[in-house]
Enzyme design. Structure first.
Site, short mmCIF file in Angstrom:
data_model
loop_
_atom_site.label_atom_id
_atom_site.label_comp_id
_atom_site.label_asym_id
_atom_site.label_seq_id
_atom_site.Cartn_x
_atom_site.Cartn_y
_atom_site.Cartn_z
N MET A 1 45.49 11.46 74.74
CA MET A 1 45.97 10.17 75.52
C MET A 1 47.37 10.30 75.87
O MET A 1 48.12 9.50 76.18
CB MET A 1 46.06 8.95 74.46
CG MET A 1 44.55 8.76 73.97
SD MET A 1 44.17 7.34 73.33
CE MET A 1 45.33 6.88 72.24
N VAL B 1 49.74 19.99 63.31
CA VAL B 1 51.03 20.63 63.92
C VAL B 1 52.15 19.98 63.32
O VAL B 1 52.06 18.44 63.49
CB VAL B 1 51.11 21.06 65.14
CG1 VAL B 1 52.74 21.60 65.55
CG2 VAL B 1 50.23 21.88 65.64
N LYS C 1 44.40 16.21 62.68
CA LYS C 1 45.22 14.95 62.12
C LYS C 1 44.31 13.90 62.15
O LYS C 1 44.14 13.06 61.21
CB LYS C 1 46.57 14.73 62.89
CG LYS C 1 47.46 13.84 62.28
CD LYS C 1 48.39 13.51 63.01
CE LYS C 1 48.48 12.86 64.37
NZ LYS C 1 48.04 11.36 64.07
N ASP C 2 43.53 13.82 63.12
CA ASP C 2 42.57 12.72 63.27
C ASP C 2 41.03 13.19 62.79
O ASP C 2 40.32 13.55 63.54
CB ASP C 2 42.30 12.16 64.54
CG ASP C 2 43.65 11.57 65.33
OD1 ASP C 2 44.01 10.46 64.93
OD2 ASP C 2 44.34 12.33 65.91
N HIS D 1 49.97 18.94 70.75
CA HIS D 1 49.03 18.86 72.21
C HIS D 1 49.15 20.37 72.66
O HIS D 1 48.17 20.77 72.96
CB HIS D 1 49.38 17.77 73.10
CG HIS D 1 49.00 16.21 72.73
ND1 HIS D 1 50.41 15.62 72.56
CD2 HIS D 1 48.04 15.66 72.37
CE1 HIS D 1 49.79 14.29 72.01
NE2 HIS D 1 48.40 14.41 72.05
N MET E 1 52.80 15.77 63.78
CA MET E 1 53.30 15.28 65.02
C MET E 1 52.26 14.32 65.43
O MET E 1 50.95 14.51 65.31
CB MET E 1 53.16 16.41 66.02
CG MET E 1 54.49 17.43 65.67
SD MET E 1 55.10 18.42 67.13
CE MET E 1 56.23 19.41 66.42
N SER E 2 52.78 13.30 66.28
CA SER E 2 52.29 12.09 66.72
C SER E 2 52.88 11.46 67.93
O SER E 2 54.00 11.29 67.64
CB SER E 2 51.71 11.18 65.60
OG SER E 2 51.27 9.80 66.06
O1 PAF Z 1 42.87 11.78 69.76
C1 PAF Z 1 42.99 11.10 70.76
O2 PAF Z 1 43.95 11.15 71.41
C2 PAF Z 1 42.02 10.16 71.54
O3 PAF Z 1 41.33 9.48 70.42
C3 PAF Z 1 40.94 10.87 72.27
C4 PAF Z 1 40.07 11.93 71.54
C5 PAF Z 1 41.79 11.56 73.43
C6 PAF Z 1 39.90 9.67 72.88
O4 PAF Z 1 40.47 8.89 73.62
#
Ligand code: PAF
Length: 287
Positions: free
Chosen positions: A30, A176, A149-150, A37, A184-185
């Site tokens: 996102m 990370v 993390k998610d 990332h 990190m977020s």
């Molecule tokens: O983890 C994320 O950034 C979002 O939930 C994703 C996987 C890109 C879906 O929108």
């Protein structure tokens, strides 16, 4: 680096790559990139021949009271970071392109998506599963890479891909952390300096539990009590959930047998943060 915004153009480019026999890797994001990332991009680069990073702040996964409107965005900076990481294509669809007028199809994963973040954020995983399936259909990657993390999101996506026979391998990559341990977020940007300091209670709780487990603690009661005590002693913090779960089913476990995952969601004033760690049963002794 190519930037594509139209889903049909993306599908066309993916078709071309497939025709050339190239291995395509997707990192769905996102945006508002941080080192977490970038590490997914760097990994993606090592396993494929074309690396696509999607950047889409997906309205379908935000509740009405959530932070869709203020979610941080900086396309120029993100494009620079993606280019530096060797990304071949930054895919930036618009909400109207992903969900045109008349859109009515959503993907629902059942029990894996029910508890934890699914309980606190009704509809969240329906939005995630839907957008991820759309991205996989648009990019047709052989591999898609997600951060751990998610963790619940990773498991939900793996289940969806298996259940719907999507020909993409889903790979999870380690969390990370900042030098002081904060995961990190993009949402860390919401934190004031005081809140940033308080947010360390999540990592401290994970470290404390790892130590407990290393000395033989196994029981859920013992582990959760330690986490609750540590977090509730931090001003400004409020626990959303703390769970000790089976890493595959996300069902609560009474004790660590083999491996378990400790999952945390904590509000630091108005910012909700998540973190998790894998715990392996210690062979030293038993508590
Ligand atoms: O983890 C994320 O950034 C979002 O939930 C994703 C996987 C890109 C879906 O929108």
């Amino acid at each position: 680096m190519e930037i594509i915004s139209d889903p049909h153009d993306m599908q066309g480019r993916a078709r071309q790559w497939r025709g050339q026999g190239l291995k395509v890797v997707l990192v769905p994001t996102m945006g508002f990139f941080h080192q977490g990332h970038v590490s997914l991009m760097e990994y993606g680069k090592t396993i494929g021949e074309r690396l696509v990073v999607s950047l889409f702040v997906n309205p379908a996964q935000f509740g009405p009271q959530e932070d869709l409107g203020r979610y941080p965005r900086d396309l120029d900076r993100d494009a620079r970071l993606a280019r530096d990481a060797g990304v071949d294509c930054l895919y930036t669809p618009e909400p109207g392109g992903m969900y045109p007028p008349g859109y009515q199809t959503f993907v629902e994963v059942e029990s894996l998506a029910d508890g934890l973040c699914g309980a606190s954020r009704p509809g969240h995983f329906r939005g995630v599963a839907t957008v991820v399936l759309k991205l996989l259909n648009q990019v047709s990657p052989q591999v898609a890479v997600f951060g751990e993390k998610d963790y619940q999101q990773l498991m939900v996506v793996k289940q969806m891909v298996a259940d719907l026979n999507v020909p993409t391998e889903i790979v999870g990559r380690p969390i990370v952390r900042e030098p002081d341990g904060l995961a990190m977020s993009s949402r860390n940007t919401y934190l004031s300096p005081e809140e940033r300091a308080a947010a360390l209670c999540l990592y401290r709780a994970l470290l404390a539990v790892r130590e407990l487990v290393a000395t033989g603690a196994k029981s859920r009661e013992h582990i959760l009590a330690a986490v609750r005590q540590l977090i509730s002693a931090t001003p400004g913090s409020r626990i959303d959930y703390v769970s000790l779960v089976d890493p595959a089913t996300l069902q609560e476990v009474e004790a660590i047998q083999g491996e378990a995952r400790l999952l945390l969601a904590v509000w630091i004033n108005n910012t909700r943060l998540i973190d998790n760690t894998l715990l392996s049963e210690s062979r030293l002794c038993c508590v």
